[in-house]
Design an enzyme around this catalytic site. Sequence first.
Site, PDB file in Angstrom:
ATOM      1  N   ALA A   1       1.181  -1.104   0.114  1.00 39.69           N
ATOM      2  CA  ALA A   1      -0.009   0.032   0.252  1.00 39.69           C
ATOM      3  C   ALA A   1       0.541   1.314   0.347  1.00 39.69           C
ATOM      4  CB  ALA A   1      -0.647  -0.039   0.740  1.00 39.69           C
ATOM      5  N   LYS A   2       0.527   2.955   0.051  1.00 43.45           N
ATOM      6  CA  LYS A   2       0.673   3.760  -0.179  1.00 43.45           C
ATOM      7  C   LYS A   2       0.026   4.819   0.516  1.00 43.45           C
ATOM      8  CE  LYS A   2       5.284   5.267  -0.045  1.00 43.45           C
ATOM      9  NZ  LYS A   2       6.246   4.104   0.449  1.00 43.45           N
ATOM     10  N   GLY A   3       0.131   5.765   0.364  1.00 41.38           N
ATOM     11  CA  GLY A   3      -0.800   6.951   1.111  1.00 41.38           C
ATOM     12  C   GLY A   3       0.182   8.513   0.353  1.00 41.38           C
TER      13      GLY A   3
END
Length: 429
Positions: free
Chosen positions: A118-120
């Site tokens: 994931a990444k944000g």
Amino acid sequence: MSSTAQHPAPAPPPPEEANEWRTAQTQFDNAAEIIGLEPELRAILREVQREFTCHFPVRMDDGSVRIFTGYRVQHNINRGPAKGGLRYHPDVSLDEVKALAMWMTWKCAVVSIPYGGAKGGVIVDPRQLSANELEHLTRRFATEISVLIGPDRDIPAPDVNTDPQIMAWFMDTMSMHAGYSVTATVTGKPIDVGGSLGRLEATGRGVMICTVAALEKLGLKPHQVRVAVQGFGNVGSVSARLLEEAGCIVVAVSEDYGGIHNPLGLTVKRVQEYRQQEKTLTGFPGTQEISNQDLLHVDCDVLVPAAIGNQLTSRTAPDVKAKLIVEGANGPTTPEADEIFRRRGILLVPDILANAGGVTVSYFEWVQDLQSFFWSEHEVNQKLGAIMHRAFKEVLSTSEERKIDMRMAAYVQAVSRVAAATRERGLYP
Ligand code: NAD
């Protein structure tokens, strides 16, 4: 500080190389071809599973309200909960976050830790905000993405321009919603609130371990090599310091506004102290100023890009002098530059292996939080070393057996593992 005419940024990538998502998908397609991945799995794995965009208000110190845009993307969660950092930067885009999420999936699989990717990120220049505004932005962004976040669902961590303090605000916000402390909801926290010893240095330590192992493969000893490091934040400064401790001579380091160079070597600890005090590298005694472009082309044996993506492109790769590149940053090299390095016989240790030390110790932090049982720094570093050495050895032998470069070898390992998990779980419903 921004780049000036005197200290130009590296030549921008040609437009077709500028998109990280295209880079990530090209790398994946090449690996899928090498392992003969079946069409259905190719279609599933070359896309992200979930992408979340939010536009949220923050009250600024002058009483006005500003709207910010943020993202959280989960690429694949078949091997475990989603895991990946949060980036605060003016250039954050959905495509960049998607690429970074996909790379997290491969990275966790390369080092065999049970996470998906994931990444944000938030589109913001945090240097323009006060501490109060930064805290409010973080707490509101945490609330917006909280629909996806949790210790068994998706666990954020620090990335560019986010640090342990920001992780503490994030964890506190999630805990306030729950009504009790949920420390395992985020990693890279301060030690006092469930952080792990060794996490702050973990990414740089992994970079150092991979560099020393790659030098051994090249028949070189650390004291025989000169190193240049682009980026002097968490990853860059720790990598530089640990490489110096390992015996290397660090000749140049830089930040976004430019850097410093001394062909005879810098004392990294002193540079760190100077940077801490002066808030700039410029003017460090006994060094010449160089641009980020010059840093990439400086006379050295090892280049560690540890800043942002798209630095090594078809425009900048031909003039790189180093014989070894170790990617501390995510996505610093475009596929076109990869091809140039392959042709020129330059060994490159790819991001999904080289900077995996960070997520590995984030995993340790999560395990410690879930068990409320904390390890010594020695134990953390020992376990990290074992995982990084094993992963490096596996990737190197895949590279030698299949006669492919280290990036493709790391991809072959990672994609095979994620594909196996996806295949074994089957297609729901
Ligand atoms: P950071 O915010 O601590 O430091 C970033 C550094 O890059 C700063 O020195 C900044 O001045 C420099 N920089 C920014 N733009 C630049 C430009 N255009 N040219 C040259 N330098 C520039 O961030 P970090 O955590 O050290 O992350 C650096 C890289 O490492 C990122 O690509 C990140 O995704 C990757 N990474 C970080 C971690 C981690 O644990 N923090 C883990 C794995 C990978």
